[in-house]
Enzyme design. Structure first.
Site, PDB file in Angstrom:
ATOM      1  N   CYS A 179       0.842  -1.185   0.000  1.00 53.63           N
ATOM      2  CA  CYS A 179       0.000   0.000   0.000  1.00 53.63           C
ATOM      3  C   CYS A 179       0.886   1.248   0.000  1.00 53.63           C
ATOM      4  CB  CYS A 179      -0.884  -0.042   1.248  1.00 53.63           C
ATOM      5  SG  CYS A 179      -2.147   1.218   1.298  1.00 53.63           S
ATOM      6  N   PRO A 180       0.597   2.231  -0.812  1.00 54.06           N
ATOM      7  CA  PRO A 180      -0.580   2.463  -1.651  1.00 54.06           C
ATOM      8  C   PRO A 180      -0.370   2.090  -3.119  1.00 54.06           C
ATOM      9  CG  PRO A 180       0.609   4.511  -1.512  1.00 54.06           C
ATOM     10  CD  PRO A 180       1.405   3.461  -0.708  1.00 54.06           C
TER      11      PRO A 180
END
Length: 84
Positions: free
Chosen positions: A13-14
């Site tokens: 993430c992201p």
């Protein structure tokens, strides 16, 4: 219609969300994008982004720490992003 495949497995993430957004920008309206991701945040982030966009989540599949999303590219100016 062909489906474009985005392999975001192994990305944290992201990055899966950012790569999904980038891939959608490169597709024509109505085109399909299949995303495969392993980051647990993707299970939350990608559907939430799609709820706020003109794109459609056609199908979602979660299997043993792998998340798959089939997304239909929406039209610009349609849906919640209109006017942004």
């Amino acid at each position: 219609m062909d489906t474009t495949f985005l392999d975001a497995r192994g990305l944290n993430c992201p990055l899966p969300l950012l790569k999904t957004r980038q891939a959608l920008r490169g597709l024509a309206p109505g085109a399909l994008l299949e995303v495969a991701a392993t980051d647990a945040g993707s299970a939350r982030d990608i559907p939430e982004y799609l709820r706020q966009s003109p794109h459609e989540l056609v199908r979602r599949q979660d299997d043993d720490r792998e998340y798959r999303f089939l997304i239909r590219r929406g039209e610009e100016g349609q849906g919640p992003e209109r006017g942004r």
